[in-house]
Design a protein around this motif. Structure first.
Motif, short mmCIF file in Angstrom:
data_model
loop_
_atom_site.label_atom_id
_atom_site.label_comp_id
_atom_site.label_asym_id
_atom_site.label_seq_id
_atom_site.Cartn_x
_atom_site.Cartn_y
_atom_site.Cartn_z
N MET A 87 0.88 -1.17 0.00
CA MET A 87 0.00 0.00 0.00
C MET A 87 0.91 1.22 0.00
O MET A 87 1.74 1.38 0.89
N GLN A 93 -4.33 9.82 -1.85
CA GLN A 93 -4.68 8.53 -2.43
C GLN A 93 -3.76 7.41 -1.99
O GLN A 93 -2.63 7.65 -1.56
N ALA A 94 -4.26 6.20 -2.11
CA ALA A 94 -3.48 4.99 -1.84
C ALA A 94 -3.49 4.14 -3.09
O ALA A 94 -4.51 4.03 -3.78
N SER A 95 -2.35 3.54 -3.41
CA SER A 95 -2.28 2.62 -4.54
C SER A 95 -1.72 1.30 -4.05
O SER A 95 -1.06 1.23 -3.00
N VAL A 118 -7.75 -1.60 1.07
CA VAL A 118 -8.54 -0.51 0.48
C VAL A 118 -9.42 0.11 1.55
O VAL A 118 -9.50 1.33 1.69
N ALA A 121 -7.37 2.14 4.07
CA ALA A 121 -6.97 3.44 3.52
C ALA A 121 -8.15 4.40 3.45
O ALA A 121 -8.05 5.56 3.90
N LEU A 122 -9.27 3.94 2.91
CA LEU A 122 -10.42 4.84 2.73
C LEU A 122 -11.08 5.23 4.05
O LEU A 122 -11.84 6.20 4.09
N ILE A 127 -7.60 10.35 2.97
CA ILE A 127 -7.50 9.49 1.78
C ILE A 127 -8.86 9.43 1.10
O ILE A 127 -9.86 9.02 1.69
N ALA A 130 -8.56 5.03 -3.60
CA ALA A 130 -7.74 3.82 -3.52
C ALA A 130 -7.76 3.21 -4.91
O ALA A 130 -8.83 3.00 -5.49
N TRP A 131 -6.58 2.94 -5.49
CA TRP A 131 -6.58 2.45 -6.87
C TRP A 131 -5.41 1.50 -7.13
O TRP A 131 -4.45 1.43 -6.36
#
Length: 179
Positions: A87, A93-95, A118, A121-122, A127, A130-131
């Motif tokens: 992560m 944002q988080a990827s 996900v 993170a969200l 954040i 998430a993608w």
């Protein structure tokens, strides 16, 4: 970064825990040396366990920096890793990226791990997105993202180099979940 990331997350039928340098041999044997398991990754198939050790040293440093968190996937009854998921936090944002042993493909582990991270993170105030993406030829990874609750956003043309397939950038499929 602004939010604490747990070093261990117990999930239904699986445990995510912080990757350690001592996991090098297990990860090397599980997937890093396997050309099929590393086919779509951004790195060439690993040829020596020392390469996996170097990667895990970087993972430790990145975790401590608070921007990239690499977890290994284990079973509750066996702490030997069979896969990894990361992560990466950038601004709002988080990827994510993931890989696992072929012996564990098709069991829902990747989608379970991805869905958990996900949601983690969200759940954070800063954040919003998430993608993740996968090679356009990797239908199994696209299904992982869909099962994790992510939605197809589009095709990224010439986005990613998968050196085990080609030295040229390849098309990728982008998936996301937003709040």
């Amino acid at each position: 970064m602004g939010f604490p990331v747990p070093e261990r997350i117990a999930l239904d039928g699986m445990v995510l825990r912080r990757a350690l340098v001592s996991d090098a041999t297990a990860l090397f044997e599980a997937y890093a040396r396997d050309p099929e398991a590393t086919r779509y990754l951004a790195i060439r198939t690993v040829t020596a366990v020392e390469q996996t050790q170097e990667f895990l040293v970087r993972c430790q440093r990145d975790w401590d920096s608070g921007h990239t968190f690499v977890f290994v996937m284990t079973l509750p009854e066996d702490d030997r890793p069979f896969g990894a998921i990361d992560m990466r936090i950038e601004e709002f944002q988080a990827s994510f990226g993931y890989a696992l042993a072929r012996s564990h493909w098709g069991r829902g582990h990747a989608s379970t791990a991805l869905a958990a991270l996900v949601e983690l993170a969200l759940a954070q105030p800063g954040i919003w997105r998430a993608w993740a993406f996968c090679d356009a030829g990797n239908a199994a990874s696209a299904r992982v993202m869909e099962k994790a609750g992510m939605h197809f956003e589009g095709r990224l043309r010439r986005w990613h180099v998968a050196p085990n397939l080609s030295d040229e950038p390849r098309d990728c499929l982008a998936y996301a979940k937003v709040k």
